[in-house]
Motif scaffolding. Structure first.
Motif, PDB file in Angstrom:
ATOM      1  N   THR B 128      -7.043   5.454  53.138  1.00 37.04           N
ATOM      2  CA  THR B 128      -6.669   4.836  51.871  1.00 37.04           C
ATOM      3  C   THR B 128      -5.149   4.694  51.772  1.00 37.04           C
ATOM      4  OG1 THR B 128      -8.522   6.012  50.904  1.00 37.04           O
ATOM      5  CG2 THR B 128      -7.000   4.968  49.384  1.00 37.04           C
ATOM      6  N   THR B 129      -4.696   3.469  51.558  1.00 40.00           N
ATOM      7  CA  THR B 129      -3.254   3.255  51.428  1.00 40.00           C
ATOM      8  C   THR B 129      -2.860   3.290  49.953  1.00 40.00           C
ATOM      9  OG1 THR B 129      -3.528   0.884  51.184  1.00 40.00           O
ATOM     10  CG2 THR B 129      -3.284   1.735  53.448  1.00 40.00           C
ATOM     11  N   ARG B 130      -1.562   3.277  49.734  1.00 39.20           N
ATOM     12  CA  ARG B 130      -1.058   3.280  48.370  1.00 39.20           C
ATOM     13  C   ARG B 130      -1.541   2.030  47.604  1.00 39.20           C
ATOM     14  NH1 ARG B 130       2.612   6.675  45.945  1.00 39.20           N
ATOM     15  NH2 ARG B 130       2.516   7.955  47.799  1.00 39.20           N
ATOM     16  N   GLU B 131      -1.570   0.884  48.321  1.00 38.04           N
ATOM     17  CA  GLU B 131      -2.027  -0.360  47.675  1.00 38.04           C
ATOM     18  C   GLU B 131      -3.504  -0.245  47.294  1.00 38.04           C
ATOM     19  OE1 GLU B 131      -0.271  -0.609  50.855  1.00 38.04           O
ATOM     20  OE2 GLU B 131       1.440  -0.520  49.492  1.00 38.04           O
ATOM     21  N   ASP B 132      -4.300   0.330  48.244  1.00 38.58           N
ATOM     22  CA  ASP B 132      -5.721   0.540  47.950  1.00 38.58           C
ATOM     23  C   ASP B 132      -5.872   1.366  46.675  1.00 38.58           C
ATOM     24  OD1 ASP B 132      -6.520  -0.793  50.200  1.00 38.58           O
ATOM     25  OD2 ASP B 132      -6.739   1.015  51.423  1.00 38.58           O
ATOM     26  N   LEU B 133      -5.042   2.410  46.598  1.00 40.37           N
ATOM     27  CA  LEU B 133      -5.142   3.319  45.457  1.00 40.37           C
ATOM     28  C   LEU B 133      -4.918   2.596  44.147  1.00 40.37           C
ATOM     29  CD1 LEU B 133      -3.466   6.785  46.075  1.00 40.37           C
ATOM     30  CD2 LEU B 133      -5.837   6.237  45.574  1.00 40.37           C
ATOM     31  N   VAL B 134      -3.929   1.693  44.146  1.00 42.18           N
ATOM     32  CA  VAL B 134      -3.659   0.941  42.917  1.00 42.18           C
ATOM     33  C   VAL B 134      -4.888   0.121  42.543  1.00 42.18           C
ATOM     34  CG1 VAL B 134      -2.244  -0.880  41.898  1.00 42.18           C
ATOM     35  CG2 VAL B 134      -1.180   0.876  43.330  1.00 42.18           C
ATOM     36  N   VAL B 135      -5.483  -0.548  43.549  1.00 41.33           N
ATOM     37  CA  VAL B 135      -6.675  -1.360  43.283  1.00 41.33           C
ATOM     38  C   VAL B 135      -7.812  -0.471  42.764  1.00 41.33           C
ATOM     39  CG1 VAL B 135      -8.423  -2.855  44.313  1.00 41.33           C
ATOM     40  CG2 VAL B 135      -6.027  -3.077  45.000  1.00 41.33           C
ATOM     41  N   PHE B 136      -8.057   0.645  43.456  1.00 43.44           N
ATOM     42  CA  PHE B 136      -9.123   1.561  43.032  1.00 43.44           C
ATOM     43  C   PHE B 136      -8.872   2.048  41.613  1.00 43.44           C
ATOM     44  CE2 PHE B 136     -10.237   3.285  47.545  1.00 43.44           C
ATOM     45  CZ  PHE B 136     -10.618   2.016  47.901  1.00 43.44           C
ATOM     46  N   GLY B 137      -7.631   2.400  41.335  1.00 47.21           N
ATOM     47  CA  GLY B 137      -7.275   2.927  40.024  1.00 47.21           C
ATOM     48  C   GLY B 137      -7.559   1.922  38.927  1.00 47.21           C
ATOM     49  N   VAL B 138      -7.125   0.683  39.161  1.00 51.06           N
ATOM     50  CA  VAL B 138      -7.329  -0.361  38.151  1.00 51.06           C
ATOM     51  C   VAL B 138      -8.821  -0.611  37.949  1.00 51.06           C
ATOM     52  CG1 VAL B 138      -7.021  -2.819  37.674  1.00 51.06           C
ATOM     53  CG2 VAL B 138      -5.094  -1.455  38.505  1.00 51.06           C
ATOM     54  N   LEU B 139      -9.565  -0.722  39.064  1.00 53.12           N
ATOM     55  CA  LEU B 139     -11.005  -0.994  38.953  1.00 53.12           C
ATOM     56  C   LEU B 139     -11.729   0.159  38.262  1.00 53.12           C
ATOM     57  CD1 LEU B 139     -11.814  -2.666  42.408  1.00 53.12           C
ATOM     58  CD2 LEU B 139     -11.493  -3.773  40.198  1.00 53.12           C
ATOM     59  N   SER B 140     -11.362   1.388  38.612  1.00 51.54           N
ATOM     60  CA  SER B 140     -12.017   2.546  37.992  1.00 51.54           C
ATOM     61  C   SER B 140     -11.707   2.605  36.507  1.00 51.54           C
ATOM     62  CB  SER B 140     -11.563   3.845  38.659  1.00 51.54           C
ATOM     63  OG  SER B 140     -11.870   3.813  40.017  1.00 51.54           O
TER      64      SER B 140
END
Lengths: 269, 333
Positions: B128-140
């Protein structure tokens, strides 16, 4: 309330999947009336009430519900619906209060949480159906009759002008039918108009003031309970067998089929 | 624990696990309610085809997978609404077609020894990259917000679709929304537990929660707690035990379920001993029933032939205050 009919059906047809079940039917229900809708299975009773609720296809004729055309009803909550099968499946835990509270949802926009008034109406409805002391019980643990009363309370919180009930007493034992009848009597006293689809007229004695009997998609009796008793007596007389609708002469253990476990309708010879 | 937190990729993994553990059960409870527990798996299968399209066209696989899962979600809802029996077969064809196309395309592009495919099928949370985390965070965050605001409406429609329709709730829109929420969850969970294990995180915490909760509201809270426990706990466990993360998370969720099952099986007879059911009791107590109402702690008992009856679930319990005490009380009053 004016004397304009709350439900006015003029030569209407209803059905589903393009298939007509009820054809050219006319019926008026006036404010405050308590109408029992009788008829054998497949006679079109359920198709008619589901049509009024917008759950079946309206295939023709004119239908006015509370003065509005069926297709353009703006406030659907004014018809309260108590479904037939008890839809309180036990797939997840849910309390009596949680289920009843869903009846208020159509009254507020999606983003607004329940108001104090919503909560008060829920408690009042629970009181009316005698379930206030079971508000926190899981609906799946309740008896059939109690579940029916949960569904009635859910319809009541919507503050309906007309209550449509599909087989409220079906599959409910005699003692619970008595409690249900008491709840219905309490509702009649509030002046609400009711249209009750039923097989069990005996359970609704003294509550119903008009009887409409359907067969094969048509109405073939419409009148008072006294008139209906005469009408059925004639049929019984004419045919060698038939039904009458007096209180249960048969012992309640006798099973009559899936929708008639208590058999308040005694069969002659 | 400090060694784990010192690693950048483990911090990302823990955050990703937290997001998924929070969001998945919130959507899953409505799937359980509608008895569609396996629908997430089906969407996961189709999402793999979406990943493949992303790999093939050199686009972000997360986006193409989301698109595929959303299309699948809408298609499932359409098929379900038409209520044909052939719909079941149509779903099967769509699901297997999705996963087969995904496997074939990804292997063709990346070569048969690709770790990419395994990563999507079984999860690759540590990548998981930092960019992935942002996407996951927003979606969650979107999932948590929508399921919280619309909780009662989704509950009503999942519980009784017909009544909801009759009373004027936008049933079709809410069902499509739930399909979309499921699709989003599938895509977020895809990287954490893998497409083949997605349903587990949506369903198993809810299955455990149903054992302990007494209402829909508390069931939701329990499910989220179990979900976060399993996902974050699974990441930590897999780090120290050196096991596959996705599988560890799911096994931990199942272990939680087993413990809760066992616990409630042990507790039930203990509770039953303190709880005596009243004799067959056709009569319903209530105001005006003729039996004296006696306030007892947080509820009201009814005095019935010298017994105290308390409403419990669908029946009445005998409450243990002895009738003798009661009668002396009555005399002294």
């Amino acid at each position: 309330m004016s004397a304009d009919p709350v439900i006015s059906v003029r030569s209407a047809s209803f059905g589903y999947a393009g298939h007509t079940v009820v054809a050219d039917l006319s019926l008026e229900v006036r404010p405050g009336e308590v109408v029992a809708l009788l008829g054998p299975n497949g006679s079109g009773k359920s198709t008619l009430v589901r049509g009024l609720l917008g759950l079946n296809e309206h295939l023709g004729g004119e239908v006015l519900v509370l003065g509005e055309r069926l297709s353009r009803r703006s406030d659907r909550t004014r018809l309260g619906y108590v479904p037939q099968r008890h839809t309180l499946s036990g797939s997840v835990r849910s309390t009596v209060r949680e289920v009843v509270a869903t009846g208020r949802l159509p009254h507020r926009p999606w983003w607004r949480p329940a108001s104090r008034r919503d909560a008060e109406l829920v408690e009042a409805a629970l009181d009316t159906v005698g379930l206030a002391d079971r508000a926190k019980a899981d609906v799946a643990t309740l008896s059939g009759g109690q579940q029916r009363r949960v569904l009635i309370a859910r319809a009541l919180v919507g503050e309906p002008s007309v209550l449509i009930m599909d087989e409220p007493t079906a599959g409910v034992d005699a003692a619970s039918q008595e409690v249900l009848a008491e709840v219905l009597r309490r509702l009649v006293a509030t002046g609400v108009t009711m249209l009750v689809v039923t097989h069990e007229l005996a359970a609704l004695r003294g509550i119903v003031d008009r009887i409409v009997e359907m067969d094969a998609g048509h109405i073939h009796f419409d009148g008072t309970p006294e008139g209906y008793a005469e009408h059925t007596a004639q049929i019984v007389h004419a045919a060698s067998h038939g039904h009458h609708h007096d209180p249960p002469p048969a012992p309640p253990e006798i099973l009559r089929g899936p929708y008639d476990p208590v058999a308040p309708v005694g069969e002659e010879r | 624990m400090a060694d784990l937190l010192a690693l950048d990729f483990m911090r990302n993994a823990l955050l990703a696990a937290l997001f998924v553990g929070l969001a998945a059960p919130l959507v899953g409870i409505f799937l359980v309610q509608r008895r569609l527990s396996l629908i997430g798996d089906g969407m996961g299968h189709v999402a793999l085809a979406g990943v493949a399209v992303g790999v093939l066209t050199d686009r972000e696989p997360l986006l193409t997978a989301l698109t595929a899962a959303l299309v699948a979600g809408v298609a499932i809802e359409m098929i379900r609404m038409r209520g044909r029996t052939s719909g079941d077969v149509a779903l099967a064809i769509m699901f297997y077609g999705g996963i087969a196309a995904g496997v074939v395309i990804i292997n063709k592009v990346d070569g048969s020894q690709t770790s990419n495919l395994t990563g999507y099928l079984f999860g690759a949370i540590t990548t998981t990259t930092r960019e992935d985390l942002v996407v996951f965070g927003v979606l969650s965050l979107a999932i948590v917000t929508v399921t919280t605001v619309l909780r009662q409406r989704l509950f009503a429609v999942a519980g009784d679709e017909e009544h909801s329709r009759a009373s004027g709730l936008p049933v079709t829109a809410l069902n499509l929304l739930l399909a979309a929420l499921t699709a989003v969850t599938v895509v977020v969970a895809m990287r954490v537990v893998g497409l083949l294990l997605i349903s587990a995180l949506m369903i198993v915490p809810n299955a455990a929660a149903q054992q302990v909760a007494r209402s829909f509201r508390t069931a939701t809270w329990w499910a989220v707690s179990f979900g976060v426990l399993a996902s974050v706990g699974g990441v930590v466990t897999s780090f120290y035990a050196d096991t596959a993360t996705g599988g560890t998370i799911v096994l931990l969720a199942i272990a939680v379920f087993a413990v809760v099952m066992l616990g409630s099986a042990v507790a039930r007879p203990l509770l039953a001993r303190r709880h005596r059911m009243a004799e067959r009791h056709p009569h319903e107590h209530g105001p005006g029933c003729g039996h004296e109402a006696v306030p007892h702690d947080d509820h009201v008992d009814y005095l019935h032939d010298g017994h105290l009856h308390a409403p419990h679930e669908g029946h009445y319990d005998e409450h243990a205050e002895t009738p003798d005490d009661r009668s002396t009380e009555q005399v002294t009053r």
